[in-house]
Enzyme design. Structure first.
Site, short mmCIF file in Angstrom:
data_model
loop_
_atom_site.label_atom_id
_atom_site.label_comp_id
_atom_site.label_asym_id
_atom_site.label_seq_id
_atom_site.Cartn_x
_atom_site.Cartn_y
_atom_site.Cartn_z
N GLY A 1 7.46 37.56 -8.20
CA GLY A 1 7.83 36.15 -8.08
C GLY A 1 9.03 35.90 -7.19
O GLY A 1 9.34 34.76 -6.87
N CYS B 1 -21.59 20.21 -11.21
CA CYS B 1 -21.86 20.39 -9.79
C CYS B 1 -23.26 19.85 -9.48
O CYS B 1 -24.23 20.17 -10.17
CB CYS B 1 -21.77 21.86 -9.40
SG CYS B 1 -22.34 22.19 -7.73
N CYS C 1 -25.44 23.23 -8.35
CA CYS C 1 -25.73 24.34 -9.24
C CYS C 1 -25.56 23.97 -10.71
O CYS C 1 -25.72 24.81 -11.58
CB CYS C 1 -24.87 25.55 -8.90
SG CYS C 1 -23.16 25.39 -9.44
N CYS D 1 -19.36 22.26 -6.22
CA CYS D 1 -18.41 23.35 -6.39
C CYS D 1 -17.57 23.49 -5.13
O CYS D 1 -18.11 23.46 -4.01
CB CYS D 1 -19.14 24.67 -6.61
SG CYS D 1 -19.94 24.81 -8.19
N CYS E 1 -21.19 28.93 -6.05
CA CYS E 1 -22.27 27.96 -6.14
C CYS E 1 -23.59 28.57 -5.64
O CYS E 1 -24.63 28.47 -6.29
CB CYS E 1 -21.92 26.73 -5.30
SG CYS E 1 -22.90 25.27 -5.68
#
Lengths: 286, 256
Positions: A40, A249, A252, A274, A280
């Protein structure tokens, strides 16, 4: 994994493998090692000019070039999609200057360079996710002095960021950051996750893959090593909530994935699909 | 009783100018000490050195915290000084704009110190902020307004609420009533006096306003050219000044 060197792709003559010279790669690898050692923490590095403009992924592309080997399989996504300009040109770039095999499949890739998304398919050990970062400093906009933000990081003094979340709740009734929601890495450093949707934040937590972040213009590299705790900032009584459009979606039917809203005509027609094209397509059996 | 803050033989030079010359001072828990003197007498420099915001060329400052640990203020680490500033100390600036975040709501300004100290419960932070705004007589309906929409007196009161919310033991005040008109000053002094008495705060008050010093402080220190020329109980110093400079200072106060 034992992947053969791609016999088809030819490396462009006159360039060093993966474009950058070896001394530069070594400098960047050193920064990456330090970044992995201090999860980080933003490590400065000497970012080079790359053959694409700042803001198009110069940081990510340098990190990728430094860790790329001839046996690697590279996937590049832009907002989740494999077929947008940025993704296509970076993928072609490495195909030509390194001769590596490229793919659209998250499962097959060893390195995934990404702009603003984490793939829906869970990453596994041994994979590396390289983020393109426009602004690595999470305290940017709250504290204009770089010297002061460095000090705040050193002292772990992050009250300021909490004040921003407080102000969001006061103004909007909830934390209004839909993307780039700040996270605490390993309970020590406050980190900008790059502008990924807050929907993706939980995926960073304890991820088995190595996550590297490259900011070319700001000349910073930082990292989240595998299996590292990543917590999104929140309040006890206003817990962090990933945001997702409440639809399935249109292609899909997934109700799990992050959706893009696509305008289909000028009569108000729209559809939700998606954002991760590979996910997808796989669900549709392609 | 041991002093809260103990300064010994402080020296500070700015080029050829002596800002502090062999200054020693004790501050006991719950005590309000006024530092008075003309502009350039070194009183603000003294405050900065005592609060560790400015180094000194010689001498030492010792602060004893709530658990009895001594801190060498002049050689303290940045991290430890910030920890003291967040928990045990408060600093009230002359200009409220130096301390407040002008683009953060009043409640956020008060809550910032709580959040810096680790508070993470939105409801409780708000409750505490509302409580302190009430104590400094800012209406609860102004809680989500920006400080820039406040009057000068309100901004100063907001700064005091923000300072006191973490219940410090020692508050440094640098001309807290400067730049305010007389009636607002009077109200503010009244407020500071009652808060200080209620909370049992120790206060180091720098002011050139003799009347404010008389109203608030238990003891007064008179500075001139970087030296302490006279110190003692407030009434004694102001009613029976011994040093010629103190006599001059007291006699130059205009009677209304």
């Amino acid at each position: 994994m034992n992947i053969p060197v791609n016999p088809v792709a030819e490396q462009l003559a006159g360039y060093n493998f993966a474009y950058l010279d070896e001394a530069t790669k070594r400098m960047i690898r050193r920064a990456i090692l330090k970044a992995v050692a201090v999860p980080g923490h933003q490590v400065p590095f000497g970012a080079r000019e790359m053959p694409l403009p700042y803001g198009w992924g110069t940081g990510g592309i340098q990190v990728t070039a430094s860790i790329l080997g001839p046996r690697d399989v590279l996937k590049v996504i832009d907002q989740g999609a494999d077929d947008t300009t940025n993704a296509v040109s970076i993928r072609r770039f490495f195909g030509r200057v390194a001769g590596v095999r490229t793919t659209d499949r998250t499962r097959e890739a060893t390195i995934v360079q990404t702009r603003h998304r984490i793939p829906e398919t869970a990453l596994r050990e041994g994979q590396v996710l390289v983020y393109q970062v426009p602004m690595p400093e999470p305290l940017f906009r709250l504290e204009p002095r770089v010297s002061e933000t460095t000090r705040l990081h050193a002292l772990g003094d992050y009250g300021l960021m909490q004040v921003r979340l407080y102000e969001d709740i006061v103004k909007h009734g909830e934390v209004a950051t839909a993307y780039n929601h700040p996270v605490m890495v390993n309970a020590r450093y406050l980190m900008s996750p790059s502008p990924i949707p807050s929907f993706d934040n939980p995926k960073m937590h304890m991820n088995p893959a190595l996550q590297l972040f490259g900011a070319g213009r700001e000349k910073r590299i930082y990292a989240v090593p595998p299996y590292t705790a990543v917590q999104s900032l929140d309040f006890e009584d206003h817990p962090f909530r990933p945001i997702r459009a409440p639809h399935a979606c249109a292609l899909c039917n997934s109700t799990e994935s992050y959706l893009d809203e696509v305008i289909t005509d000028d009569q108000g027609g729209r559809m939700f699909v998606c954002s991760d094209t590979d996910y997808c397509a796989e669900r549709r059996g392609e | 009783m041991n002093p809260l803050l103990e300064a010994r033989g402080l020296n500070l030079r700015f080029g050829a100018v002596d800002a502090l010359l062999d200054v020693s001072l004790d501050l006991y828990p719950g005590e309000v000490v006024g530092i008075v003197g003309e502009s350039g007498s070194g009183k603000s420099s003294l405050l900065k050195v005592l609060a560790g915001m400015q180094g000194a060329d010689g001498g030492c400052v010792t602060y004893t915290d709530a658990v009895g640990t001594d801190h060498d203020v002049l050689n303290i680490s940045d991290a430890a000084r910030r920890r003291l500033m967040r928990s045990e100390w408060g600093f009230v600036h002359q200009n409220a704009r130096d301390a407040l975040r002008m683009n953060v709501s009043a409640g956020g300004n008060v809550g910032e110190r709580l959040m810096a100290a680790g508070a993470r419960h939105f409801g409780k932070i708000r409750e505490e902020a509302a409580h302190w705004l009430g104590r400094v007589e800012i209406d609860a309906s102004r809680m989500d307004d920006l400080p820039r929409t406040f009057s000068g007196g309100m901004q100063q009161r907001l700064q005091i609420a923000r300072t006191l919310v973490t219940r410090p033991r020692l508050v440094f005040m640098d001309e807290p009533t400067g730049g305010l008109d007389v009636s607002v000053q009077a109200k503010l002094l009244d407020l500071i006096r009652s808060l200080v008495a209620d909370l049992g705060l120790a206060v180091l008050l720098v002011t050139h306003d003799i009347a404010a010093a008389r109203l608030l402080s238990h003891r007064i220190v008179v500075m001139r050219h970087g030296r302490i020329v006279e110190e003692g109980l407030t009434d004694r110093v102001l009613d029976d000044p011994q040093h010629p400079y103190t006599q001059l200072l007291v006699s130059s106060v205009l009677a209304a």
